[in-house]
Design an enzyme around this catalytic site. Structure first.
Site, PDB file in Angstrom:
ATOM      1  N   LYS A 148       0.826  -1.088   0.132  1.00  0.00           N
ATOM      2  CA  LYS A 148      -0.001   0.159  -0.072  1.00  0.00           C
ATOM      3  C   LYS A 148       0.794   1.235   0.085  1.00  0.00           C
ATOM      4  CE  LYS A 148      -2.481  -1.748   3.593  1.00  0.00           C
ATOM      5  NZ  LYS A 148      -3.170  -2.286   4.476  1.00  0.00           N
TER       6      LYS A 148
ATOM      7  N   ASP B 290      -5.937  -5.732  10.601  1.00  0.00           N
ATOM      8  CA  ASP B 290      -7.240  -5.173  10.635  1.00  0.00           C
ATOM      9  C   ASP B 290      -8.161  -6.246  10.699  1.00  0.00           C
ATOM     10  OD1 ASP B 290      -6.272  -5.440   8.149  1.00  0.00           O
ATOM     11  OD2 ASP B 290      -7.076  -3.769   7.116  1.00  0.00           O
TER      12      ASP B 290
HETATM   13 MG    MG Z   1      -8.558  -0.011   6.812  1.00  0.00          MG
END
Ligand code: MG
Ligand code: ADP
Length: 497
Positions: free
Chosen positions: A197, A232
């Protein structure tokens, strides 16, 4: 006479001109109808290659199940890492006390503190703060990023009010949600496998990420202990379970995509030799890296992959997640512009810029219900500087968004179906046991046509009877609370209580 002659000439000149003009117009419209047909051929070919009939989805789901087995059998046995999270007890609701969480995994990070009140009172109080990460800290060395985070955390601790009661002599405890691939070594330690990312801090790859944060906290004199390290998906699963005991898996559909689920320890062959546990273990699949020969991939996907920062990796992610959907649409539009003059004789220069068309733009166009597709016209103008589009053109753009979103949504459903198969929850068993998937991520939350299509495709795969007891549930912010819950259930003070 002379005058008359001139006049005749003038008339015939007009006639000649008029018929020449007619010729030009006829020629142009022939040309443009030829170009239109060419553009439609490009679209149709793309649509055909993106097809996801239910039989194909079943093959993808079967491959997902097989890859899950392979990844659980041996380290490196599959493109799916199937990482052991060391979370073998999900929240029960009994968790009590004051805890902190830190959520890092995108362009922002969040710090929060909660008061957990046990089974009766649940989350009594919650305070949080969001901080955006200066882009220059996403690359370079670890001190920059971790010192910045530790400082923000320390400032947040300083804002504690009097009602925050950490018992005398106790350290503050933190659940650290770190959403990059990590090989855990215990519930509160793990080494970074790679950055994704857009992050790239080379000196931290292979390092204990909790150690890095702890050193930075010491540098700013913050006395805090990391009690749980999760990502997450694990946080969302924990937060989801706290609210609903039937939650058995979590799926993130945001910038990237990933899933976690509850597995029987006896299924994890690579777990051999490690300490005995309660019998269950949460597995972080890292499913963004899934690959199968049955995935409907196109030339646009291979080009996108080849030109990406991580060619050959995260192929599933590259066809279903928010970072890429808009970019796929752009690539098809560019081809239509280049080969079929879809936006006129000149290829709009902005259309050539990678990632300029973001998934939120695409979703806004896809959801445009105005009769003249005003939103599509506005996005084309604002994002790509394409000022004049016909209604016919705009309809084609919406159609293209639909093709790309539908493929992504249906493949996400196939992935979930694969998890249900692996855990024996895909069909009606004796009690048609309830199974809930906790969902999070901006793509799922905000792209209604995507999530709607994902849910209906999952129903299609499950059949009517089974789908009555399989629920996909948005659990936004579950991940932050989940991390505090796991910090609580792994608190260093638990034994003494
Ligand atoms: Mg997130
Ligand atoms: P992250 O995945 O970075 O943790 P989020 O879960 O908030 O963050 O997801 C953000 C992503 O969700 C964006 O990168 C974008 O791709 C997608 N997204 C956000 N808003 C929308 C929207 N309105 N329509 C479609 N996709 C959206």
């Amino acid at each position: 006479m002379g005058k008359k002659f001139v006049c005749v000439v003038a008339v015939s000149a007009t006639v000649v001109c008029a018929s020449a003009a007619a010729l030009v117009i006829r020629h142009r419209s022939q040309k443009s109808s030829g170009q239109w047909a060419k553009a439609m051929a490009i679209l149709t070919e793309f649509e055909e290659k993106c097809q996801t009939p239910v039989e194909k989805l079943r093959q993808v789901a079967d491959d997902m199940t097989a890859e899950m087995h392979a990844g659980l059998d041996s380290e490196g046995g599959s493109k799916l890492k199937m990482l052991i999270s060391y979370v073998d007890n999900l929240p029960t609701g009994d968790e009590k006390g004051w805890f902190y969480a830190l959520d890092l995994g995108g362009t922002n990070f969040r710090v929060l503190r909660v008061q957990l009140g046990g089974i009766e009172n649940r989350v009594v109080k919650k305070e949080f703060q969001e901080v955006s990460i200066p882009p220059h800290l996403m690359v370079g060395n670890s001190d920059g990023l971790f010192d910045f985070i530790a400082k923000a955390l320390s400032d947040f601790v300083d804002s504690e009010k009097e009602d925050f009661h950490i018992p005398e002599g106790r350290q503050r405890e933190l659940g650290f949600t770190f959403s990059f691939p990590v090989r855990q070594t215990s519930i509160a330690s793990g080494t970074l496998i790679k950055w994704t990312k857009g992050f790239s801090i080379e000196d931290t790859v292979g390092q204990d990420i909790v150690g890095e944060l702890t050193k930075a906290m010491e540098r700013v004199k913050l006395d805090m202990r990391v009690s749980a390290l999760v990502n997450d998906t694990i946080g969302t699963l924990a937060g989801g379970r706290y609210k609903n005991p039937d939650v058995i898996a979590a799926v993130i559909l945001g910038t990237g995509t990933n899933a976690a689920y509850v597995e029987k320890v006896t299924e994890i062959n690579k777990w051999e030799g490690l300490p005995p546990t309660s019998g269950e273990m949460v597995i972080n699949m890292e499913w963004g890296n899934f690959h199968s020969e049955h995935l409907p991939l196109t030339e646009y996907d291979s080009a996108l992959d080849n030109e990406s920062l991580n060619p050959g990796e995260q192929i599933f992610e590259k066809i279903i997640s928010g970072m890429y959907l808009g970019e796929i649409v752009r690539r098809v539009l560019l081809r239509m512009a280049e080969e079929a003059a879809f936006f006129g004789d000149v290829v709009p220069p902005k259309l050539k810029i990678p990632f300029i068309l973001r998934t939120p733009h695409m979703s806004a166009m896809h959801h445009d219900t105005s009769p003249d597709l005003k939103v599509v016209a506005t996005k084309m103008n604002d994002v790509l500087e394409i000022s004049k589009t016909s209604l016919k053109t705009r309809k084609v753009i919406v159609k293209l968004c639909d093709i790309v979103a539908t493929r992504g949504a249906r493949l996400s459903a196939a992935g979930i179906f694969g998890i249900l198969k692996k855990t024996g929850r895909d069909s009606v068993n004796d009690d048609n046991q309830k199974s809930v998937i906790a969902m999070d991520g901006g793509l799922f939350e905000h792209y209604g046509k995507f999530s709607g299509c994902m849910e209906s495709s999952l129903k299609e795969l499950l059949g009517e009877e089974r789908s009555e007891n399989v629920v996909v549930e948005l659990s936004s912010d579950g991940s932050g609370i989940g991390a505090t819950l796991l910090a609580a259930s792994h608190s260093q003070y638990l034994e003494n209580e």
